[in-house]
Design a protein around this motif. Structure first.
Motif, PDB file in Angstrom:
ATOM      1  N   ASN A 207       0.821  -1.213   0.000  1.00 51.71           N
ATOM      2  CA  ASN A 207       0.000   0.000   0.000  1.00 51.71           C
ATOM      3  C   ASN A 207       0.855   1.263   0.000  1.00 51.71           C
ATOM      4  OD1 ASN A 207      -2.437  -1.447   0.073  1.00 51.71           O
ATOM      5  ND2 ASN A 207      -2.311  -1.681   2.292  1.00 51.71           N
ATOM      6  N   CYS A 208       2.011   1.189   0.626  1.00 56.73           N
ATOM      7  CA  CYS A 208       2.898   2.355   0.652  1.00 56.73           C
ATOM      8  C   CYS A 208       3.437   2.654  -0.754  1.00 56.73           C
ATOM      9  CB  CYS A 208       4.039   2.118   1.635  1.00 56.73           C
ATOM     10  SG  CYS A 208       4.954   3.613   2.053  1.00 56.73           S
ATOM     11  N   HIS A 209       3.726   1.615  -1.520  1.00 60.39           N
ATOM     12  CA  HIS A 209       4.135   1.814  -2.914  1.00 60.39           C
ATOM     13  C   HIS A 209       3.037   2.535  -3.701  1.00 60.39           C
ATOM     14  CE1 HIS A 209       7.982  -0.302  -3.296  1.00 60.39           C
ATOM     15  NE2 HIS A 209       7.528  -1.184  -2.421  1.00 60.39           N
ATOM     16  N   ILE A 210       1.791   2.112  -3.505  1.00 65.48           N
ATOM     17  CA  ILE A 210       0.664   2.721  -4.211  1.00 65.48           C
ATOM     18  C   ILE A 210       0.549   4.204  -3.851  1.00 65.48           C
ATOM     19  CG2 ILE A 210      -1.830   2.661  -4.522  1.00 65.48           C
ATOM     20  CD1 ILE A 210      -0.467   0.310  -5.799  1.00 65.48           C
ATOM     21  N   ASP A 211       0.655   4.507  -2.550  1.00 66.24           N
ATOM     22  CA  ASP A 211       0.541   5.906  -2.115  1.00 66.24           C
ATOM     23  C   ASP A 211       1.658   6.767  -2.683  1.00 66.24           C
ATOM     24  OD1 ASP A 211      -1.665   5.127  -0.700  1.00 66.24           O
ATOM     25  OD2 ASP A 211      -0.592   4.853   1.190  1.00 66.24           O
TER      26      ASP A 211
ATOM     27  N   ILE B 212       3.347   6.327  -5.479  1.00 63.43           N
ATOM     28  CA  ILE B 212       3.113   6.545  -6.912  1.00 63.43           C
ATOM     29  C   ILE B 212       2.043   7.619  -7.130  1.00 63.43           C
ATOM     30  CG2 ILE B 212       2.179   5.444  -8.984  1.00 63.43           C
ATOM     31  CD1 ILE B 212       3.617   2.883  -8.093  1.00 63.43           C
ATOM     32  N   LYS B 213       0.976   7.582  -6.337  1.00 63.91           N
ATOM     33  CA  LYS B 213      -0.070   8.598  -6.479  1.00 63.91           C
ATOM     34  C   LYS B 213       0.461   9.999  -6.178  1.00 63.91           C
ATOM     35  CE  LYS B 213      -4.011   5.590  -5.429  1.00 63.91           C
ATOM     36  NZ  LYS B 213      -5.109   5.327  -4.459  1.00 63.91           N
ATOM     37  N   LEU B 214       1.250  10.124  -5.120  1.00 68.75           N
ATOM     38  CA  LEU B 214       1.770  11.443  -4.746  1.00 68.75           C
ATOM     39  C   LEU B 214       2.734  11.981  -5.797  1.00 68.75           C
ATOM     40  CD1 LEU B 214       2.390  10.899  -0.929  1.00 68.75           C
ATOM     41  CD2 LEU B 214       0.655  12.345  -1.971  1.00 68.75           C
ATOM     42  N   LEU B 215       3.615  11.132  -6.294  1.00 65.20           N
ATOM     43  CA  LEU B 215       4.569  11.584  -7.300  1.00 65.20           C
ATOM     44  C   LEU B 215       3.866  11.968  -8.601  1.00 65.20           C
ATOM     45  CD1 LEU B 215       7.447   9.000  -6.761  1.00 65.20           C
ATOM     46  CD2 LEU B 215       7.424  11.403  -6.092  1.00 65.20           C
ATOM     47  N   LYS B 216       2.812  11.284  -8.947  1.00 65.86           N
ATOM     48  CA  LYS B 216       2.075  11.647 -10.153  1.00 65.86           C
ATOM     49  C   LYS B 216       1.365  12.977  -9.985  1.00 65.86           C
ATOM     50  CE  LYS B 216      -1.085   9.798 -13.604  1.00 65.86           C
ATOM     51  NZ  LYS B 216      -1.878   8.637 -14.047  1.00 65.86           N
TER      52      LYS B 216
ATOM     53  N   GLY C 225       3.905  15.679 -10.405  1.00 64.34           N
ATOM     54  CA  GLY C 225       4.571  15.756 -11.696  1.00 64.34           C
ATOM     55  C   GLY C 225       6.035  15.390 -11.663  1.00 64.34           C
ATOM     56  N   GLU C 226       6.457  14.621 -10.659  1.00 63.10           N
ATOM     57  CA  GLU C 226       7.860  14.191 -10.559  1.00 63.10           C
ATOM     58  C   GLU C 226       8.054  12.974 -11.462  1.00 63.10           C
ATOM     59  OE1 GLU C 226      10.352  15.432  -8.867  1.00 63.10           O
ATOM     60  OE2 GLU C 226       9.366  16.963  -7.647  1.00 63.10           O
ATOM     61  N   LEU C 227       8.320  13.203 -12.751  1.00 58.59           N
ATOM     62  CA  LEU C 227       8.303  12.118 -13.729  1.00 58.59           C
ATOM     63  C   LEU C 227       9.417  11.107 -13.494  1.00 58.59           C
ATOM     64  CD1 LEU C 227       7.417  14.149 -16.954  1.00 58.59           C
ATOM     65  CD2 LEU C 227       5.897  12.912 -15.413  1.00 58.59           C
ATOM     66  N   GLU C 228      10.618  11.591 -13.256  1.00 63.26           N
ATOM     67  CA  GLU C 228      11.733  10.666 -13.077  1.00 63.26           C
ATOM     68  C   GLU C 228      11.565   9.833 -11.813  1.00 63.26           C
ATOM     69  OE1 GLU C 228      14.123   9.796 -15.069  1.00 63.26           O
ATOM     70  OE2 GLU C 228      13.288  11.119 -16.597  1.00 63.26           O
TER      71      GLU C 228
END
Length: 856
Positions: free
Chosen positions: A10-14, A16-20, A23-26
């Motif tokens: 679940n932490c991985h999912i969170d 990814i959502k925050l970085l998207k 706009g932190e593409l890299e």
């Protein structure tokens, strides 16, 4: 959080959502890459990632990176939407050299992978035809139509109509026959597809019925497709992965498909040891190189199994694989040295890692060491090493078990010599604690076959000595047990005698009170009849009106003015246990934990339980003051109604959980307990703590059902019905419970972090177990209180002058039984009565008694 625990899904999912969002593409690309290395990504995650990468791709080189990402995506799950996106994306590269052939190859792979998908396969077929129409390949389009119409798909009638309209040369007879056969097959599958559409997730029962149907039909391609569809929606169900792997291992035996499926299984359910073991066997079965097998085994050790025995099993699987690699015809080889070093490593691992983590070895019988000793004896002809290993086994607490000594004896018998056999049996006779007679018999049998007269005499002497000592110990233990039982019985008799004596004293006082009460009721009845004529306006007894609540014994005919007797209709019925018809326990239930302020409890209970069967009697229990005590009995006409009544246990009654239990006589069954929960580890049940106090059973079931089939939910509450923030949730099997622990532990529920673990209650104290004798400290009398604590016995019923004259405390009464802990009052002498008469208050009381006695 991920730096602490990289396997927090679940932490991985969170992240990814925050970085998207930012706009932190890299960093977003790296986060997705890291998660895909640890876990298979769902269809939604892959489509989201592919959509972002396609938007950023510019130039042929970037297109190649997107192709590589698609190749990774189609390996996790068989998803028609991902294959369709992959094929459609390939159309954009047809302008480059070899682009048409590459796109066509991708389309062929897509229809092979998902073209049989009953509900979504047609989308890939349609896209393939559109691609060929762009290239004006009419013959290929005819071929695609014929291939699609031969496959049973939903809504295939529309495809047939489209082909009739498009084809300028009509529909061939062979195509019509293939279409009709596919249509018949589709009609057979339609009920299963409709059941899947109507069912709620996880749809395991519906998918299992569909799988059974396809297995009977026997089409391997369709069997693989239905398994893949099932696992796409139930990727965290180990049993389904195991069934799929077994089918591939035993039926198809296609190396690439088998190994890729095993790899996906352990990535989805890494905590399941059985999947890792099957993976190792599949790698060996398909002759994969040794380094790959070793790498898979190391990953298994880091998977985080939930019990110590899982590590024993995975080590045994790997050691079996290494043993099969060894050529024992050679005295020494690299494989043999590796096998021995791995045996040593496994023992060290079990001692250091497993015991520290679980508090147990997981291998109390030393199975790994036993196998090592057998290999050394059988294959390596090294009995010296085998004996050393068996000595280690015995030093780990196994010397008291006869079966361990007999295993060692059998090993010496098969690969050793007679002197070592004799030595092993002599040691067994001295050390065995569970079945000494058996090892003695084996020793004597061995000497009959192998030994001399001197050996026979020594064996007879040792066995007789040992058995005599064992018999003496058993007799001593039996006498000690009998003595303990006698002590307990004498203590029970002493207790019963003391209780009987106290009960007799209480009954003596109770009979006097009942006599006074009867006289008082007779007096009140007569007073009610003739007071309007004889005592109206009479003020001679106004002093007695103030003492009405003290229930002074009355022996005359009249009651004081102002006395209001309790109406017979509102007087609570006292429980009469002397009537035999009221004590039929087989057809009765005991009701408790009801509110003391419950209005009309008899009517309320009858309404609640009348659906369970015909009720013979409802008996709520009242106190001497007429207040409801919160419990009672329901007696039905037959015992068949009792099980239905017990189903109402814990039902809410005016804000409190009502307890319903069997009606059992505790004097005949002192060890009976109503609430008996398992005190050992329950692998299919989880324990949750830290829940919000307002969290309901329905909310908890909704939280847990996404991780498996929830069989039961039990919230732990106080007697008032308020939650303690604790709960037990039982799943269909231990795999679902383990998955729920991994997913729910440490998560936030209404701003509170919950802790989740496999249900493993602490061991019960010896004094809590039925039949256990309490220590001497329990025999010390405790201060006795009333049913509600101290409050009931606070009021003293003796004049203060008597309290001043007594040094010993006055005995208290608890629930109608005199407490043995309180001291008995000292009998009054003539001088004590004389002092009482000198006291003004006492004189007033005695005068009032005298006046009442003289009332005509």
């Amino acid at each position: 959080k991920l730096s602490i625990n990289a396997f927090d899904y679940n932490c991985h999912i969170d992240l990814i959502k925050l970085l998207k969002q930012e706009g932190e593409l890299e960093r977003l690309r790296k986060a997705r890459q890291k998660m895909s290395e640890l876990f298979p990504l769902t269809e939604e995650l892959w489509l989201d990632w592919l959509k972002d990468e396609k938007r950023l791709a510019e130039g042929e080189q970037n297109r190649e990176s997107v192709y590589e990402l698609f190749e990774r995506a189609v390996k996790d799950y068989i998803c028609p939407d991902i294959w369709q996106e992959y094929a459609v994306y390939s159309i954009g590269g047809m302008g480059s050299p070899g682009g048409i052939d590459k796109a066509r190859a991708i389309f062929e792979r897509s229809v092979t992978a998902v073209g049989l998908h009953m509900t979504k396969g047609w989308t890939v077929w349609d896209a393939y035809r559109e691609q060929e129409m762009l290239n004006a390949q009419l013959e290929r389009i005819h071929t695609l139509f014929r291939r699609q119409l031969a496959v049973p798909l939903m809504d295939m009638e529309a495809t047939y109509a489209e082909y009739e309209e498009w084809s300028d040369r009509g529909v061939a007879e062979t195509i019509i026959n293939q279409y009709k056969q596919a249509l018949q097959r589709m009609e057979k599958c339609r009920p299963f597809e409709e059941a899947l559409l109507a069912a709620e997730p996880p749809k395991l029962a519906e998918y299992q019925a569909y799988i059974d149907f396809e297995l009977k039909e026997g089409d391997p391609a369709r069997i693989v497709m239905i398994f893949e569809r099932t696992l796409a929606e139930n990727c965290l169900v180990p049993d389904m992965w195991e069934k799929y792997n077994n089918y591939l291992d035993r039926q198809l035996k296609v190396k690439d498909l088998v190994l890729s499926t095993h790899e996906r299984a352990v990535r989805n359910c890494p905590w399941t040891m059985g999947l890792w073991r099957s993976y190792l066997l599949a790698l060996e079965r398909h002759h994969v190189d040794h380094q790959t097998v070793s790498d898979v085994f190391e990953k298994a050790l880091n998977a985080g199994f939930i019990q110590a025995t899982d590590y024993v099993d995975i080590w045994q699987a790997y050691l079996d694989y290494l043993r099969r690699r060894v050529d024992f015809t050679k005295e020494s080889s690299k494989e043999l040295e590796e096998l021995r070093s791995t045996f040593s490593r496994s023992l060290e691992y079990m001692k250091q890692d497993v015991e520290e983590r679980f508090g147990e070895s997981g291998d109390p019988s030393c199975i790994i060491m036993q196998n090592w000793a057998r290999i050394e004896a059988l294959h390596c002809k090294n009995m010296q090493k085998a004996r050393e290993l068996w000595d280690h086994i015995m030093t780990k607490g196994n010397a008291k078990f006869a079966n361990m000594w007999l295993e060692y004896y059998n090993l010496e018998r098969a690969y050793g010599d007679a002197p070592h056999c004799r030595k092993a049996l002599h040691r067994a006779v001295q050390c065995t604690a569970d079945y000494p007679e058996h090892v003695c018999e084996v020793l004597l049998t061995f000497e009959r076959v192998e030994g001399s007269l001197e050996d026979w005499d020594v064996a007879v002497q040792k066995t007789e000595t040992r058995l005599n000592r064992v018999n003496e110990q058993r007799v001593a233990e039996k006498e000690a047990n009998m003595a303990r039982v006698d002590d307990e019985r004498s203590e029970q008799r002493r207790q019963a005698k003391a209780d009987k004596k106290a009960q007799k004293k209480f009954q003596k006082g109770g009979r006097a009170a009942e006599k006074r009460k009867a006289e008082h009721e007779d007096l009140s009845q007569e007073w009610k009849e003739d007071s309007p004529k004889r005592h109206k306006g009479n003020g001679d007894y106004c002093t007695l009106e103030l003492m009405e609540t003290e229930k002074i014994p009355q022996s005359g005919r009249n009651a004081p003015p102002g006395y209001k007797p309790t109406p017979p209709a509102s007087k609570p019925q006292r429980l009469d246990d002397d009537k035999p018809e009221l004590r039929n326990d087989n057809s009765s239930v005991f009701i408790s934990n009801l509110a003391y302020a419950l209005e009309e409890p008899e009517v309320k209970l009858r309404t609640l339980f009348e659906t369970c069967g015909p009720i013979k009697q409802v008996r709520p229990v009242f106190s001497n003051k007429g207040t409801f005590k919160g419990y009672g009995y329901i007696q039905f006409e037959t015992s068949m109604s009792v099980p239905e009544a017990l189903k109402l246990d814990r039902q809410d009654v005016e804000g409190r959980p009502m307890y319903v239990s069997p009606c059992v006589d505790k004097t005949k069954n002192p060890d009976f307990k109503v609430f008996k929960y398992n005190m050992s580890m329950e692998k299919q049940k989880i324990f949750i703590s830290g829940l919000p106090f307002s969290y309901t059973k329905e909310q908890l079931e909704q939280l847990c059902k996404s991780h498996g089939t929830v069989k039961d939910v039990r919230l732990v509450t106080y007697r008032s019905g308020k939650s303690k923030g604790l709960a037990y949730v039982e799943f269909a099997d231990e795999a679902q419970a383990s998955q729920a622990v991994l997913k729910l532990d440490g998560t936030d529920v209404e701003d509170k972090k919950i802790a989740v673990a496999i249900s493993n209650p602490p061991p019960r104290n010896a004094s809590d177990k039925p039949g256990s004798s309490r220590g001497t400290s329990d025999l010390v009398p405790r201060q006795a209180y009333g049913a509600r604590g101290r409050g009931r016995t606070q009021l003293s019923l003796l004049p203060r002058s008597l309290h001043r004259g007594q040094s010993a405390p006055v005995g208290t009464v608890e629930n109608g039984t005199a407490s043995k802990a309180a001291g008995e009052p000292k009998p009054l002498s003539n001088s004590d009565f004389a002092k009482m008469l000198l006291n003004k208050k006492c004189c007033t009381i005695f005068l009032l008694f005298f006046i009442v006695k003289r009332i005509p």
